[in-house]
Structure formats: structure tokens, C-alpha cells
Write an enzyme that holds these catalytic residues in place. Structure first.
Site, short mmCIF file in Angstrom:
data_model
loop_
_atom_site.label_atom_id
_atom_site.label_comp_id
_atom_site.label_asym_id
_atom_site.label_seq_id
_atom_site.Cartn_x
_atom_site.Cartn_y
_atom_site.Cartn_z
CE LYS A 106 39.12 48.74 66.00
NZ LYS A 106 40.46 48.20 66.20
CD GLU A 118 32.74 51.39 63.20
OE1 GLU A 118 32.65 50.43 63.99
OE2 GLU A 118 33.32 52.45 63.48
CG HIS A 178 43.36 57.61 64.72
ND1 HIS A 178 42.04 58.03 64.72
CD2 HIS A 178 43.78 57.68 63.43
CE1 HIS A 178 41.69 58.33 63.48
NE2 HIS A 178 42.72 58.13 62.68
CD GLU A 234 39.66 49.63 70.18
OE1 GLU A 234 40.04 48.61 69.58
OE2 GLU A 234 40.31 50.68 70.20
CG ASN A 248 41.56 48.91 74.70
OD1 ASN A 248 42.09 48.42 73.71
ND2 ASN A 248 41.10 50.14 74.73
NE ARG A 308 45.85 47.17 75.99
CZ ARG A 308 45.67 48.47 75.92
NH1 ARG A 308 45.63 49.18 77.04
NH2 ARG A 308 45.49 49.09 74.76
#
Length: 646
Positions: free
Chosen positions: A116, A200, A234, A292, A294, A296
Site C-alpha cells: 500500500k 492515514e 471491511h 488500493e 486490486n 485481478r
């Protein structure tokens, strides 16, 4: 295009990839562990190869075995699905070293987005907005604490190698920072073998909005956004596209930022750029931040397919085979609205704990797309993710699509294991969600109401009792009359710690009156369909001593065995008929000594013979009923006395 492809995955995503590959004319090869030898994805494929025992580390995570299987079966490509090896750059390099094509991004692109902190730095350099925070290399406690002070509380501590909420802590006050940091590091070390964290700014009313991107290594396009704000711990629960309240200005800004992110790393294939959005003042183009990427295909990709008409798996194969992007940005347009709900085997009442069990019954409504890797009869094992299916609906507007989602959840039928179906149904009817007022904290705020188990309606209990008595079958036994009076029977149902006693009075082969808790429910069959107090029966399934009525997203009742209940009454001397029926045989006579467990009589009911046994040693004092006659429930049949009595 490839002649053959191996799918290095299992479950619903393996089935999803196989469907498109077959439609494109490819031969498909599945891999499986011992636990999945009879799985749906194995049955769908043209060929299947065993790769190891059930634990993923010994099967689906064995890149060497998967590559060997692809070579042995003549495959030209490997599609990783999502999860397992899909974002493992070492596996990508091994696939390519073996002369095979990896259907996905390059190892370099995966590595660029794998951590990240490095990903955020790369995105800042590419002009993609990021959440204010500290993403540097220093992991000194004092340095991180100072960074948190500079950013301003509340802040989030996040594992740099994190995912799924692991290694993440919210901190509201400076005095809580040290303990939260230690906890986050320990969790990150255990989950990812990497204790490094970043800091953050915590977004007050966060929405999770992500953009589907697709690249060919040189150019990229976006296929608009998905809103994934409905989450617990999450983890996404219901996703939708497009995001409610989205403006064209913000959509354009987010789409352009996502394309810049993909092109900055030479991205090839399907990917998702995830943004956290501060919705405290509505959706504004200056309030979204890169979270972020991903690298895929995402679990929720079907909602994008529904609103764009694009088969993303087909695009994956075409680009992996060397084709350019199948469409330009101006060729892509949104059409209508779509939702996806994730159906899991999990015990909502126990904190969403994963559940296991055999799916005794599984049926989905024809009007919804159901992506699933299981069938009725399959087992949900503890080895893998307990997802049963994804239900996807599409409509011209959000209101219409939401109505379709509610109906699809109402009409989904599952028996054999506990699920989150009722929770999904409650969420789909949540007033805030219906209004589009969503954020990532909605489920936690209203959890008590969302997880509350609905009490079964009298009609539901009546249907369960009729099913337990075998009276809802096409040709139910013993639904006629006795010689002088309507046939009566008693059925006991268990629900939790409570027992519900129900009495059924037959008024004919197609009519019954069910008495429960001081109320009568009338059941009547017309044109082959049962109705209870005028309402259509929901349908029911019986198995392993449980009856499940498919009302209110599934209501289950234990069928209390009257023989077992009678045997538990150790203090009683009289053996009673546990249900109405024909006393077929009496196997003892007065004066006979009997032992515990010995058969005393045989009662025939519901076309089955039920043995009545002694629950203790004793002597038969009296035989109170003659064989060959009908007896009512509770009728006294045999009286025992102690072996030493008179």
C-alpha cells in the site's frame, strides 16, 4: 486465441470462467483438491486434475502442481480467477517461464500495487489523489505518532501489506495511539509476515467506491464505478453499479484518475482501482482518494457486466491472447442499475461465524443471475470460503433493480445449513440503503435490527407442521377420515429451546385445520397447490430431522420425535401412543418381564412402523389396547410396574 485453458481456482469463479471459455470455443481444464473431487467446477470442465489434499497450501496454492497440470493437459494459458495465486507475481513469472500465458497483469504491475505505501507513492507521482497521510519508510514509534499528530485525529493505522481489514486500527486520541500501533503491528505480522504500517486521515463519512479498469499494457479504459460501501468488518456484502448520487463531473474525475493509475504501471487485463470517498458533504470531485488497486478480476465484477453489457472474462482472454483493447472509452456507456448480494453459509446471530453443512436444498429464482460453485447435495466445508452464491439483478433504474433484488432474495431457497439470507433481505429493505444514503458504517450502526431473527408467522408454523406430518406431498398418506370423526394428530416442533405443539385436524384429502397457540390456520389444496388462510404455501424441505419452510428467507424447525420424548419421561408407568395410528402389534402380555429398550408394541402411522420400547426394566402390569385398532395420540397402551412389585 487459446485452444485450452486451465482455471487455477475453485468454486463460483472457476465456474464463471469455465462458462465464458467454453462459449469462446476453448477446452477447459479444472484443478481440484480431494475435498473438491465432486465439485461443480470439476463437473463443468472438460478435464480435471487432482492437485492435492484439502488445505489450500497443499493444493490451490501449489503453483508448481498447477503449472505441471497445465503442461500435462496441453493448455496454453492459465486463468487464476481471484484469490489464491491471482496476485502472486512469483507465480506469474513461473507460468511465463514454463511457456504458458498468464491471463492477467504482469508480475511487475502486481508488485507495483502489492504494498500500500509504495502504491500510494506511485499514485501520487501519477497525479492520482491520495488520502492525507504518512506512507514513508520509517517505522519508528515516535515518528509515526508525530505523523498522526500532523495529519490530525482521528487517524487510521493500516498494514502496508494489508487486506480484508487485518492490521487496521482507528485511533481517535493521541493517548490511544501506542496501544493501537502495537496491536495493528502484531496482527499484520501474523497475517502477512510484515509488521510495517502507514498512517492515514480517517474519513468521517466514508464511502467505498471503486472503478473497473481494463488495459492492454499500453492503453486503458474504465468501465465506470461500483459502490461497495455496505460492508461488515471491511468485507463487502452488497455491491451496486453505478454509485447512488454520483454526478457526471465526479464520475469523469474518478474514471480519469483510475485510467491514469492503470496506465502508469502498464496495466494489462482487468483491475479495480479502489477509492475512499468523503461523503460528509455529498459526492464531490475533490473528496475522493486512492486506497488500493486490486490487480485481478473482482468478486463483484458481474454488476459492471450488467450495466455495460461487457463480458469481462472474455476481454481478459482476448487481451491475454495479444489483442488490443476491445473498445475505446467513447464506446462504453452505462445502462440501468445493478446489484450483487453475497450469499454465505454463516451464522449471523453468532457474529457472522462461517458455517458448514450439506446443502440439502438449493434453488435460485430464474429472474436473477446466480453465480455459484455449489449444487444441492454439496457440502460447505471448513477448508474454503463459505460463499454459496452471488445473486445479481439488473433494472432500468435503481428503484426497479432494488425491487428485483428484494424479490430474488425472497425467492432464494436454501436448506441444510444456516445462511445470511435473512440478513441480506433486511439490508435490502433498510430505509437508508433504499434512499441511497450509504456509507461503510451503516451495517455496524444498525446491526441489531439487521440481524434480528424474524418470528415465524402462524402460517409458517402451520406449513412446517403439515410438512412434518407428510401432508403436503402430492399423495399424502392418511388424509382421509376415521370411521366416526375427522382424523386428528399432534405434531411437536422445536425452535431453539422452545417446543411448539401443533394439532392437525383433517377435513378431507385436500383440507386441514391446524391449531396452534389458540389460533386456527386453514390449509386447502386447489389446482395442485396448497394455500394457508388463502396465502400460497412457501414451500418446504425436510431432512435430518429438520423442516425448513421457505418463508421469511427460510424458517427452520426441529421435528420432535414423540417416541424419544416419551422415552424421556422416566417417571411415567404408562406407554402412550405418540401419534394417532393403527396399533399393528402388541408384543407382550401381562406378567411379562421386560428389559430397557425391549420392543413392546408396533404402531403404524404415516405409512411407517414405529416401535414402542420400554424405557426401563419392569413387568407388564396391563395391556390397555388391542392390536388391530385405531388409537388416538396420547392413548394409554401398556402399563408397567417395577419388577419387584406385587
Amino acid at each position: 486465441m487459446f485452444d485450452s485453458v486451465l482455471i487455477a481456482n475453485r468454486g463460483e469463479i472457476a465456474c464463471r470462467v469455465i462458462a465464458t471459455a467454453r462459449a469462446m470455443g476453448m477446452r477447459t481444464v479444472a484443478v481440484h483438491s480431494d475435498a473438491d473431487a465432486g465439485a461443480r467446477h470439476v463437473a463443468m470442465a472438460d478435464r480435471a486434475v487432482r492437485i492435492g489434499p484439502p488445505p489450500p497450501a497443499e493444493s490451490y496454492l501449489r503453483g508448481d502442481a498447477i503449472i505441471e497440470a497445465a503442461l500435462a493437459t496441453g493448455c496454453g494459458a492459465i486463468h487464476p480467477g481471484y484469490g489464491f495465486l491471482s496476485e502472486n507475481p512469483d507465480f506469474v513469472e513461473a507460468v511465463e517461464a514454463a511457456g504458458l500465458t498468464f491471463v492477467g497483469p504482469s508480475a511487475e504491475a502486481i508488485r507495483a500495487m502489492g504494498l500500500k505505501d509504495a502504491a500510494k507513492a506511485a499514485m501520487e507521482a501519477a497525479g492520482v489523489p491520495v488520502v492525507p497521510g504518512y506512507h514513508g519508510e520509517s517505522q519508528d514509534d515516535a515518528h509515526l505518532s508525530g505523523a498522526a499528530e500532523a495529519i490530525g485525529y482521528p487517524v487510521l493505522i493500516k498494514a502496508v501489506a494489508g487486506g480484508g481489514g487485518k492490521g487496521m486500527r482507528r485511533v481517535d486520541r493521541p493517548e490511544d495511539f501506542a496501544a493501537a500501533l502495537a496491536s495493528a503491528r502484531a496482527e499484520a505480522e501474523g497475517a502477512f509476515a510484515n509488521p510495517a504500517v502507514l498512517i492515514e486521515k480517517f474519513v468521517a463519512k466514508p464511502r467505498h467506491i471503486e472503478v473497473q479498469v481494463f488495459g492492454d499494457g499500453a492503453r486503458a479504459v474504465h468501465l465506470f464505478e461500483r459502490d461497495c460501501s455496505l460492508q461488515r468488518r471491511h468485507q463487502k456484502v452488497i455491491e451496486e453499479a453505478p454509485a447512488p448520487g454520483m454526478t457526471e463531473e465526479m464520475r469523469h474525475a474518478m474514471g480519469e484518475a483510475a485510467v491514469r493509475a492503470a496506465e502508469a504501471i502498464g496495466y494489462r487485463g482487468a483491475g479495480t482501482v479502489e477509492f475512499i470517498v468523503d461523503a460528509s458533504d455529498g459526492l464531490r470531485p475533490d473528496r475522493f482518494y486512492f486506497m488500493e488497486m486490486n490487480t485481478r478480476l473482482q468478486v463483484e465484477h458481474p454488476v459492471t457486466e450488467a450495466v455495460t453489457g461487457v463480458d469481462l472474462v472474455e476481454w481478459q482472454f482476448r487481451v491475454a491472447a495479444g489483442e488490443a483493447l476491445p473498445a475505446r472509452q467513447e464506446d462504453l456507456a452505462l445502462s440501468g442499475h445493478a446489484f450483487e448480494a453475497r450469499l454465505y453459509a454463516e451464522d449471523v446471530g453468532k457474529g457472522f461465524l462461517p458455517a458448514t453443512g450439506r446443502l440439502a436444498h438449493l434453488a435460485f429464482p430464474a429472474a436473477a443471475r446466480a453465480d455459484t460453485g455449489v449444487r444441492a447435495g454439496d457440502a460447505i466445508t471448513p477448508h474454503y470460503d463459505p460463499m454459496i452464491a452471488k445473486l445479481i439483478v439488473h433494472g432500468p433504474t435503481r428503484d426497479v433493480a432494488l425491487g428485483k433484488l428484494r424479490r430474488a432474495l425472497d425467492e432464494t431457497q436454501v436448506a441444510g445449513t444456516v445462511t445470511n439470507l435473512a440478513f441480506l433481505g433486511a439490508l435490502a429493505r433498510h430505509a437508508g440503503f433504499a434512499a441511497g444514503d450509504v456509507d461503510t458504517g451503516l451495517i455496524d450502526r444498525d446491526r441489531a435490527a439487521l440481524v434480528a431473527a424474524p418470528e415465524p408467522a402462524p402460517e409458517t408454523v402451520a406449513e412446517a407442521a403439515l410438512a412434518a406430518a407428510g401432508l403436503l406431498e402430492a399423495r399424502a398418506p392418511e388424509t382421509g377420515f376415521t370411521l366416526w370423526a375427522p382424523l386428528r394428530r399432534r405434531v411437536a416442533l422445536g425452535r431453539g429451546e422452545a417446543e411448539i405443539e401443533v394439532r392437525i385436524r383433517a377435513e378431507g384429502p385436500d383440507a386441514h385445520v391446524v391449531e396452534l397457540d389458540g389460533r386456527e390456520v386453514r390449509a386447502a389444496r386447489r389446482d395442485g397447490r396448497w394455500r394457508l388462510d388463502g396465502r400460497p404455501a412457501a414451500g418446504a424441505h425436510m431432512g435430518d430431522g429438520v423442516v425448513t419452510v421457505f418463508a421469511d428467507h427460510g424458517q427452520s424447525f426441529a421435528i420432535v420425535d414423540p417416541l424419544e420424548r416419551g422415552a424421556a419421561a422416566h417417571g411415567a408407568d404408562v406407554i402412550e401412543a405418540p401419534m394417532p395410528g393403527l396399533l399393528r402389534e402388541v408384543l407382550v402380555a401381562p406378567g411379562d418381564r421386560v428389559a430397557e429398550g425391549q420392543r413392546l408394541a408396533v404402531l403404524e402411522a404415516m405409512k411407517m412402523e414405529h416401535a414402542l420400547t420400554a424405557w426401563r426394566d419392569g413387568v407388564v402390569a396391563e395391556v390397555l389396547a388391542a392390536p388391530g385398532g385405531q388409537v388416538e395420540a396420547g392413548a394409554a397402551l401398556i402399563r408397567l410396574e417395577e419388577a419387584g412389585d406385587g
